[in-house]
Every structure is written in C-alpha cells, then in structure tokens.
Scaffold this motif. Sequence first.
Motif, mmCIF file in Angstrom:
data_model
loop_
_atom_site.group_PDB
_atom_site.id
_atom_site.type_symbol
_atom_site.label_atom_id
_atom_site.label_comp_id
_atom_site.label_asym_id
_atom_site.label_seq_id
_atom_site.Cartn_x
_atom_site.Cartn_y
_atom_site.Cartn_z
ATOM 1 N N ILE A 1 -7.108 39.882 13.551
ATOM 2 C CA ILE A 1 -6.542 40.642 12.435
ATOM 3 C C ILE A 1 -6.977 42.105 12.521
ATOM 4 O O ILE A 1 -6.194 43.020 12.234
ATOM 5 C CB ILE A 1 -6.971 40.018 11.090
ATOM 6 C CG1 ILE A 1 -6.387 38.608 10.965
ATOM 7 C CG2 ILE A 1 -6.502 40.887 9.921
ATOM 8 C CD1 ILE A 1 -6.876 37.845 9.755
ATOM 9 N N GLN A 2 -8.225 42.335 12.917
ATOM 10 C CA GLN A 2 -8.680 43.708 13.132
ATOM 11 C C GLN A 2 -7.790 44.398 14.163
ATOM 12 O O GLN A 2 -7.412 45.568 13.986
ATOM 13 C CB GLN A 2 -10.127 43.708 13.639
ATOM 14 C CG GLN A 2 -11.174 43.348 12.603
ATOM 15 C CD GLN A 2 -12.561 43.268 13.222
ATOM 16 O OE1 GLN A 2 -12.721 43.029 14.419
ATOM 17 N NE2 GLN A 2 -13.584 43.456 12.391
ATOM 18 N N HIS A 3 -7.469 43.697 15.224
ATOM 19 C CA HIS A 3 -6.624 44.231 16.292
ATOM 20 C C HIS A 3 -5.241 44.563 15.753
ATOM 21 O O HIS A 3 -4.684 45.631 16.039
ATOM 22 C CB HIS A 3 -6.524 43.216 17.432
ATOM 23 C CG HIS A 3 -5.944 43.790 18.686
ATOM 24 N ND1 HIS A 3 -5.619 43.018 19.777
ATOM 25 C CD2 HIS A 3 -5.609 45.061 19.031
ATOM 26 C CE1 HIS A 3 -5.114 43.787 20.729
ATOM 27 N NE2 HIS A 3 -5.106 45.030 20.303
ATOM 28 N N HIS B 1 -14.220 33.413 21.534
ATOM 29 C CA HIS B 1 -13.957 34.850 21.533
ATOM 30 C C HIS B 1 -12.472 35.125 21.304
ATOM 31 O O HIS B 1 -11.636 34.230 21.478
ATOM 32 C CB HIS B 1 -14.390 35.486 22.860
ATOM 33 C CG HIS B 1 -13.620 34.982 24.052
ATOM 34 N ND1 HIS B 1 -13.917 33.777 24.666
ATOM 35 C CD2 HIS B 1 -12.565 35.498 24.725
ATOM 36 C CE1 HIS B 1 -13.083 33.585 25.682
ATOM 37 N NE2 HIS B 1 -12.247 34.608 25.735
ATOM 38 N N TYR B 2 -12.188 36.362 20.947
ATOM 39 C CA TYR B 2 -10.804 36.823 20.864
ATOM 40 C C TYR B 2 -10.560 37.740 22.048
ATOM 41 O O TYR B 2 -11.334 38.666 22.291
ATOM 42 C CB TYR B 2 -10.549 37.578 19.558
ATOM 43 C CG TYR B 2 -9.226 38.305 19.548
ATOM 44 C CD1 TYR B 2 -8.018 37.595 19.568
ATOM 45 C CD2 TYR B 2 -9.164 39.699 19.542
ATOM 46 C CE1 TYR B 2 -6.798 38.257 19.583
ATOM 47 C CE2 TYR B 2 -7.946 40.377 19.545
ATOM 48 C CZ TYR B 2 -6.771 39.641 19.566
ATOM 49 O OH TYR B 2 -5.549 40.301 19.597
ATOM 50 N N ASP B 3 -9.504 37.476 22.794
ATOM 51 C CA ASP B 3 -9.145 38.273 23.965
ATOM 52 C C ASP B 3 -8.093 39.296 23.544
ATOM 53 O O ASP B 3 -6.930 38.946 23.355
ATOM 54 C CB ASP B 3 -8.586 37.357 25.059
ATOM 55 C CG ASP B 3 -8.188 38.109 26.313
ATOM 56 O OD1 ASP B 3 -8.147 39.359 26.282
ATOM 57 O OD2 ASP B 3 -7.898 37.460 27.340
ATOM 58 N N PRO B 4 -8.485 40.565 23.360
ATOM 59 C CA PRO B 4 -7.535 41.577 22.888
ATOM 60 C C PRO B 4 -6.485 41.967 23.931
ATOM 61 O O PRO B 4 -5.400 42.427 23.577
ATOM 62 C CB PRO B 4 -8.436 42.766 22.553
ATOM 63 C CG PRO B 4 -9.621 42.602 23.447
ATOM 64 C CD PRO B 4 -9.836 41.117 23.551
ATOM 65 N N THR B 5 -6.816 41.770 25.203
ATOM 66 C CA THR B 5 -5.866 42.119 26.261
ATOM 67 C C THR B 5 -4.668 41.180 26.260
ATOM 68 O O THR B 5 -3.507 41.610 26.324
ATOM 69 C CB THR B 5 -6.556 42.088 27.642
ATOM 70 O OG1 THR B 5 -7.663 42.981 27.638
ATOM 71 C CG2 THR B 5 -5.580 42.498 28.733
ATOM 72 N N ASN B 6 -4.950 39.876 26.190
ATOM 73 C CA ASN B 6 -3.885 38.877 26.195
ATOM 74 C C ASN B 6 -3.515 38.391 24.803
ATOM 75 O O ASN B 6 -2.614 37.562 24.649
ATOM 76 C CB ASN B 6 -4.320 37.673 27.048
ATOM 77 C CG ASN B 6 -4.534 38.058 28.495
ATOM 78 O OD1 ASN B 6 -3.652 38.615 29.145
ATOM 79 N ND2 ASN B 6 -5.723 37.790 29.020
#
Length: 228
Positions: free
Chosen positions: A104-106, A70-75
């Motif tokens: 990359i979306q983030h 997964h990608y963790d957007p918070t960290n």
Amino acid sequence: MLFHPMDFLIFIALGISIWAQFRVKGTFHKWAEVPTRTGMTGAETARKILDENGLHHVPVEVVPGMLSDHYDPTNKVVRLSEPVYYGRSIASISVAAHEVGHAIQHQQSYGALVLRHKLVPVANIASGIAPFLFIGGLLLSQLSLIGLGIIFFSAAVLFQLVTLPVEFNASSRARELMISQGILYNDEEHGVKKVLNAAALTYVAAALISLFELIKFVMIFVQGNEEE
C-alpha cells in the motif's frame, strides 16, 4: 589505534541486535500458537486487504523459509513464508498484514519508501566499499581514505535510518486495516502489537550499529586532523 571508545556502544547495539533476533523468533512462535477468532490465514488476510485497497493485481505467493516474508516492489508481489501463508494465528496475520502495508505504501508513493528504493543501489555499493576504505585508512594512517569511507558509509547509514519510518508505518497500517476490515478484534490487538514491535526492534538495532560505527570513524577522522 584500532580500539575506540565508541566500540563499547557498538558492542551494546550488536548485543541488542542478537537479542532482538531471538525475541522475534520467540514472539512469533508464542503468538503462532494463538488462533485468530476469524479463522483467517495469513494468505487470506493479505488477499483481503490488498483487494479492499484496489490492489487486485498484486499476487500473494508462498515462499520457503522461516520469517522470509517480504514485499517485492520490483515485481509487485507479496511473498509469505509457509508458516505465515497457511497459518491461522495472530502471528501469521500480523506478518501478512505488515507486508501488505508495504504494498500500500508503494501504491501511494509513501515518501520514505520512495527514498529507500532510490537508496538501495547506492547503499549496496557504499556498504561494500566503505569497510575497505576504513581498514586501509587505519592500517596506512591515511585520513583521506577514512574521510572517503565516511562519505560512502553515510549513504548506508541513511538507508538504515530511512528504513525505520517505512517499517513502523507499515506496522501501523497493518493494525488499522485489520481492525477496520474485521480481520482483527480489538482484544486481539495486543498480540499483534507484540509481534510487530519485536520485528521492528531488529531494524532499530541495525540502525544503531550503523550509526555508532559512523560516529566512531568521524571521531577518528576529526582526531587525526587535530593531531596533524
């Protein structure tokens, strides 16, 4: 009446969901046996794509578990399971590139991803409260509780629906970036599509289950009002 005609569609969607989970694992295992022509690992793939897109500050970490990637957007961290992190297979680089697609979306503030992040706390609360409101409304014959449950559950369904373009877009980005950056050869794209499409099916099934459940309770609510 606890049984509703929509339950049939819900059971079908549930069956698709269970089948999709088995398909994801089966597809991953199949393509985990097919090595990449570049010999790159999932970790190397993730690192290369991140660096090529100016995301040098986003680390790639290994985590225990199977398909726990997964990608963790918070960290701002890409976390890959051991088979993906160390693997040099079509399956490994496919999953790794997909998770980087979210990073990359983030970075680009992709609209659907931004909306999904905003919906997370609302969806978590709503999905926890809605079932109790539905059960209470059915047992007590209180349409007001069912109506309130519909409002709460709508937020959870919206989250599921918004997740679909987020996941499909991440997969599309993954394929394009791997080819453009020389990680994937054109004749290997078939395997990548198989892996990513199998994973996407689980999200589609989850969205269908939630949508059918919402429609079911809306129909119960409308019927109840007509009978009063």
